[in-house]
Design a protein around this motif. Structure first.
Motif, PDB file in Angstrom:
ATOM      1  N   PHE A 163       0.810  -1.206   0.000  1.00 44.89           N
ATOM      2  CA  PHE A 163       0.000   0.000   0.000  1.00 44.89           C
ATOM      3  C   PHE A 163       0.854   1.272   0.000  1.00 44.89           C
ATOM      4  CE2 PHE A 163      -4.051  -1.991   2.007  1.00 44.89           C
ATOM      5  CZ  PHE A 163      -4.307  -2.603   0.781  1.00 44.89           C
ATOM      6  N   GLU A 164       2.026   1.233   0.637  1.00 44.03           N
ATOM      7  CA  GLU A 164       2.856   2.432   0.714  1.00 44.03           C
ATOM      8  C   GLU A 164       3.484   2.794  -0.623  1.00 44.03           C
ATOM      9  OE1 GLU A 164       6.324   2.131   3.105  1.00 44.03           O
ATOM     10  OE2 GLU A 164       6.697   0.018   2.597  1.00 44.03           O
ATOM     11  N   HIS A 165       3.439   1.901  -1.611  1.00 45.47           N
ATOM     12  CA  HIS A 165       3.985   2.166  -2.939  1.00 45.47           C
ATOM     13  C   HIS A 165       2.881   2.229  -3.996  1.00 45.47           C
ATOM     14  CE1 HIS A 165       7.881   1.717  -1.195  1.00 45.47           C
ATOM     15  NE2 HIS A 165       7.662   0.446  -0.865  1.00 45.47           N
ATOM     16  N   MET A 166       1.665   2.489  -3.556  1.00 40.47           N
ATOM     17  CA  MET A 166       0.527   2.609  -4.456  1.00 40.47           C
ATOM     18  C   MET A 166       0.010   4.044  -4.345  1.00 40.47           C
ATOM     19  SD  MET A 166      -2.911   0.300  -4.329  1.00 40.47           S
ATOM     20  CE  MET A 166      -1.901  -1.113  -3.839  1.00 40.47           C
ATOM     21  N   GLY A 167       0.358   4.907  -5.305  1.00 38.98           N
ATOM     22  CA  GLY A 167       0.089   6.332  -5.177  1.00 38.98           C
ATOM     23  C   GLY A 167      -0.902   6.872  -6.183  1.00 38.98           C
ATOM     24  N   GLY A 215       0.019   7.568   3.468  1.00 39.37           N
ATOM     25  CA  GLY A 215       1.210   8.395   3.377  1.00 39.37           C
ATOM     26  C   GLY A 215       1.022   9.562   2.420  1.00 39.37           C
ATOM     27  N   LYS A 216       1.878  10.585   2.559  1.00 33.02           N
ATOM     28  CA  LYS A 216       1.771  11.799   1.747  1.00 33.02           C
ATOM     29  C   LYS A 216       3.140  12.191   1.220  1.00 33.02           C
ATOM     30  CE  LYS A 216      -0.305  13.536   5.329  1.00 33.02           C
ATOM     31  NZ  LYS A 216      -0.919  14.429   6.317  1.00 33.02           N
ATOM     32  N   CYS A 217       3.217  12.444  -0.080  1.00 33.01           N
ATOM     33  CA  CYS A 217       4.436  12.995  -0.672  1.00 33.01           C
ATOM     34  C   CYS A 217       4.436  14.513  -0.497  1.00 33.01           C
ATOM     35  CB  CYS A 217       4.517  12.638  -2.149  1.00 33.01           C
ATOM     36  SG  CYS A 217       4.587  10.866  -2.500  1.00 33.01           S
ATOM     37  N   LYS A 218       5.590  15.117  -0.652  1.00 31.09           N
ATOM     38  CA  LYS A 218       5.678  16.571  -0.538  1.00 31.09           C
ATOM     39  C   LYS A 218       4.869  17.234  -1.651  1.00 31.09           C
ATOM     40  CE  LYS A 218      10.189  17.089   1.735  1.00 31.09           C
ATOM     41  NZ  LYS A 218      11.528  17.714   1.620  1.00 31.09           N
ATOM     42  N   PRO A 219       4.107  18.293  -1.344  1.00 29.43           N
ATOM     43  CA  PRO A 219       3.382  19.005  -2.404  1.00 29.43           C
ATOM     44  C   PRO A 219       4.347  19.783  -3.298  1.00 29.43           C
ATOM     45  CG  PRO A 219       2.472  19.472  -0.215  1.00 29.43           C
ATOM     46  CD  PRO A 219       3.779  18.795  -0.006  1.00 29.43           C
ATOM     47  N   LEU A 220       4.046  19.810  -4.577  1.00 23.66           N
ATOM     48  CA  LEU A 220       4.789  20.629  -5.530  1.00 23.66           C
ATOM     49  C   LEU A 220       3.946  21.856  -5.842  1.00 23.66           C
ATOM     50  CD1 LEU A 220       7.144  21.085  -7.527  1.00 23.66           C
ATOM     51  CD2 LEU A 220       5.817  19.808  -9.219  1.00 23.66           C
ATOM     52  N   VAL A 221       4.480  23.047  -5.556  1.00 22.30           N
ATOM     53  CA  VAL A 221       3.766  24.302  -5.768  1.00 22.30           C
ATOM     54  C   VAL A 221       4.322  24.971  -7.018  1.00 22.30           C
ATOM     55  CG1 VAL A 221       3.054  26.493  -4.753  1.00 22.30           C
ATOM     56  CG2 VAL A 221       3.490  24.526  -3.282  1.00 22.30           C
ATOM     57  N   ILE A 222       3.453  25.268  -7.981  1.00 21.51           N
ATOM     58  CA  ILE A 222       3.852  25.881  -9.248  1.00 21.51           C
ATOM     59  C   ILE A 222       3.247  27.277  -9.329  1.00 21.51           C
ATOM     60  CG2 ILE A 222       3.906  25.612 -11.755  1.00 21.51           C
ATOM     61  CD1 ILE A 222       3.275  22.639 -11.331  1.00 21.51           C
ATOM     62  N   PHE A 223       4.086  28.295  -9.233  1.00 20.24           N
ATOM     63  CA  PHE A 223       3.618  29.676  -9.323  1.00 20.24           C
ATOM     64  C   PHE A 223       3.679  30.152 -10.771  1.00 20.24           C
ATOM     65  CE2 PHE A 223       5.023  29.736  -4.797  1.00 20.24           C
ATOM     66  CZ  PHE A 223       3.774  30.013  -4.243  1.00 20.24           C
ATOM     67  N   LYS A 224       2.795  31.091 -11.096  1.00 19.52           N
ATOM     68  CA  LYS A 224       2.723  31.625 -12.450  1.00 19.52           C
ATOM     69  C   LYS A 224       3.694  32.795 -12.591  1.00 19.52           C
ATOM     70  CE  LYS A 224      -0.631  33.246 -15.865  1.00 19.52           C
ATOM     71  NZ  LYS A 224      -2.049  33.629 -16.094  1.00 19.52           N
ATOM     72  N   ASN A 258      11.792  14.501  -8.744  1.00 16.20           N
ATOM     73  CA  ASN A 258      12.097  15.131  -7.461  1.00 16.20           C
ATOM     74  C   ASN A 258      11.161  14.752  -6.322  1.00 16.20           C
ATOM     75  OD1 ASN A 258      14.306  17.385  -8.091  1.00 16.20           O
ATOM     76  ND2 ASN A 258      12.852  17.351  -9.796  1.00 16.20           N
ATOM     77  N   ILE A 259      10.014  14.160  -6.626  1.00 17.08           N
ATOM     78  CA  ILE A 259       9.065  13.831  -5.551  1.00 17.08           C
ATOM     79  C   ILE A 259       8.713  12.352  -5.556  1.00 17.08           C
ATOM     80  CG2 ILE A 259       6.749  14.286  -4.642  1.00 17.08           C
ATOM     81  CD1 ILE A 259       7.021  17.136  -5.639  1.00 17.08           C
ATOM     82  N   TRP A 260       8.159  11.849  -6.648  1.00 14.57           N
ATOM     83  CA  TRP A 260       7.736  10.451  -6.672  1.00 14.57           C
ATOM     84  C   TRP A 260       8.932   9.501  -6.520  1.00 14.57           C
ATOM     85  CZ3 TRP A 260       3.926   7.518  -5.606  1.00 14.57           C
ATOM     86  CH2 TRP A 260       3.831   6.223  -6.091  1.00 14.57           C
ATOM     87  N   ARG A 261      10.025   9.806  -7.205  1.00 11.49           N
ATOM     88  CA  ARG A 261      11.197   8.954  -7.131  1.00 11.49           C
ATOM     89  C   ARG A 261      11.846   9.012  -5.755  1.00 11.49           C
ATOM     90  NH1 ARG A 261      16.657   9.575 -10.856  1.00 11.49           N
ATOM     91  NH2 ARG A 261      17.679   7.644 -10.198  1.00 11.49           N
ATOM     92  N   LYS A 262      11.709  10.136  -5.031  1.00  7.42           N
ATOM     93  CA  LYS A 262      12.368  10.325  -3.739  1.00  7.42           C
ATOM     94  C   LYS A 262      11.415  10.173  -2.561  1.00  7.42           C
ATOM     95  CE  LYS A 262      15.776  13.519  -5.697  1.00  7.42           C
ATOM     96  NZ  LYS A 262      16.346  14.895  -5.641  1.00  7.42           N
ATOM     97  N   ARG A 263      10.280   9.530  -2.792  1.00  2.00           N
ATOM     98  CA  ARG A 263       9.341   9.332  -1.692  1.00  2.00           C
ATOM     99  C   ARG A 263       9.922   8.363  -0.661  1.00  2.00           C
ATOM    100  NH1 ARG A 263       8.085   5.890  -5.667  1.00  2.00           N
ATOM    101  NH2 ARG A 263       7.433   3.773  -5.085  1.00  2.00           N
ATOM    102  N   LYS A 264       9.244   8.240   0.452  1.00  2.90           N
ATOM    103  CA  LYS A 264       9.725   7.416   1.550  1.00  2.90           C
ATOM    104  C   LYS A 264       9.806   5.944   1.136  1.00  2.90           C
ATOM    105  CE  LYS A 264       8.738   6.383   6.402  1.00  2.90           C
ATOM    106  NZ  LYS A 264       7.775   6.576   7.529  1.00  2.90           N
ATOM    107  N   ASN A 265      10.959   5.295   1.419  1.00  5.43           N
ATOM    108  CA  ASN A 265      11.218   3.875   1.144  1.00  5.43           C
ATOM    109  C   ASN A 265      11.156   3.511  -0.340  1.00  5.43           C
ATOM    110  OD1 ASN A 265      11.454   3.416   3.924  1.00  5.43           O
ATOM    111  ND2 ASN A 265       9.264   2.975   4.125  1.00  5.43           N
TER     112      ASN A 265
END
Length: 427
Positions: A163-167, A215-224, A258-265
């Motif tokens: 479950f921890e690798h199902m996003g 579990g939660k990955c870090k949010p990616l914020v995209i500014f205009k 930068n986020i999915w590849r570097k998630r926990k475990n």
């Protein structure tokens, strides 16, 4: 001769109006005989004719209580109407705060301004809560067949995956101007106009991702904007920028690296699954190839995000509500500043990212699991949920738990208080 006790009768409003019009032709005595009532009722209905006309025709009596503070309510209604004439929002909380302010000015000491009083005040003065209209996502004609096919496909893909690798990844559009979608207006008005600060079109994108174990990955914020702001941002978010302020193929690739590849475990993970919708940036060949380097891909069919996307089913609404609460606290408590012309400045990039970090951390594990369960992606083992009620004035926690029969615990699992409202999507 024995006195016969008369039984009291009630008449609907449309019947009372018929009696009044009948009395104009034939007199009160004839009406009393025809309708089986006393002449005193006919005389009273004649006096109350304007009030009876304004009421529902099937209603029989007026149970509304007279106001205790007519001067306060008169000034308060004038304030509500003046704000609405300026196309400004009026909320029930705003009415209560203004009422308490007027009570102090009028030296009314026993005024509480409760929600019940506010409801009765609005009912007495013909006011109602109005909401912004919107159009929900339309399901395709063969949506049931598509759901069944996707369900079978996902069951095969997630076989053997923890479950921890199902996003599930999704984008959320956030505005720098986030007022409530409700205002108070007089009943019967078909067009309700609102004056805003002008920042509602100034928005940015937050890319959220949650896993089936909560579990939660870090949010990616995209500014205009063309460059990344130089503000100091919290460590819980990753900030970037582009000219559109939205997700394109490059941003999806950036998120994967930068986020999915570097998630926990993730380093020790042999098999993982990523689920997202069929937006154009998600389904380019370049993006698909990058996803397959790290995970198996499951793309939700178009038009079915309101049925199959876990984040849409439970998380996105909770996250947006928390963001609006942060904005309202910022605007009400005077943390904002003004321009030289007197307009309200929008929140800074750092403040917006701080809100995102706090709101994302407040999203609960159960909320995330509920989304995956509602989308029929995961089947969780039955868990006994224990609700703890803390009230120092009445009973202790141990005493409350001991008073609940064990047979009730099975019944608690049958009920769920979280709502699954539809999400418009970002097609």
């Amino acid at each position: 001769m024995d006195n016969v006790k008369k039984t009291r009768k009630s008449y609907p409003n449309h019947r009372k109006l018929e009696a009044v019009s009948y009395a104009k032709k034939y007199g009160n005595a004839a009406v009393a005989k025809e309708f089986g009532t006393d002449e005193s009722n006919i005389r009273r209905w004649k006096k109350q004719k304007p009030v009876i006309k304004a009421m529902h025709p099937k209603k029989r009596c007026r149970r509304s209580r007279k106001e205790f503070w007519p001067e306060l309510e008169s000034q308060l209604k004038t304030w509500v109407i003046s704000r609405r004439n300026e196309n400004r929002r009026v909320s029930t909380d705003g009415i209560r705060l203004k009422a308490k302010e007027l009570a102090k000015h009028l030296q009314i000491n026993d005024f509480k301004g409760s929600k019940c009083w506010c409801f009765l005040f609005m009912k007495r003065h013909n006011l109602s809560v109005r909401a912004i209209t919107s159009i929900g996502q339309k399901l395709p004609q063969d949506w049931e067949e598509k759901m069944a096919v996707f369900g079978v496909f996902v069951k095969n893909v997630i076989n053997g995956v923890n479950f921890e690798h199902m996003g599930n990844m999704d984008e959320v559009s956030i505005s720098f101007h986030m007022p409530s979608g409700f205002t108070v207006e007089t009943k019967g008005s078909t067009d309700v106009r609102i004056t805003t600060t002008g920042n509602e079109k100034c928005s940015f994108t937050v890319v959220l991702c949650a896993t089936a174990d909560g579990g939660k990955c870090k949010p990616l914020v995209i500014f205009k904007r063309k460059t990344i702001p130089k503000d100091v941002f919290p460590k819980g978010v990753i900030v970037t920028a582009n000219e559109k302020g939205w997700v394109d193929a490059d941003m999806v690739s950036y998120w994967l690296e930068n986020i999915w590849r570097k998630r926990k475990n993730s380093f020790f993970c042999q098999k993982s699954v990523l689920i997202y919708d069929s937006a154009r940036p998600h389904i380019t060949e370049e993006v698909k190839e990058k996803v397959k380097k790290y995970s198996q891909l499951a793309v939700i069919p178009g038009g079915l995000t309101s049925k199959l996307q876990p984040l849409d089913l439970s998380v996105n609404k909770s996250f947006k509500i928390k963001m609006r609460e942060k904005w309202e606290d910022w605007i009400v408590n005077g943390y904002h500043s003004f321009t030289k012309s007197g307009s309200i400045k929008r929140a800074s990039y750092a403040e917006a990212c701080q809100w995102i970090d706090e709101c994302w951390s407040e999203v609960t594990v159960d909320c995330i699991k509920h989304g995956f369960k509602a989308a029929n992606i995961c089947e969780y083992p039955t868990e006994v949920l224990t609700t703890v009620i803390t009230d120092s004035e009445e009973e202790s926690e141990d005493q409350i738990e001991s008073d609940i029969p064990e047979s009730f615990n099975e019944m608690f699992d049958l009920f769920n208080t979280e709502s699954d409202e539809e999400f418009d999507g970002f097609d």
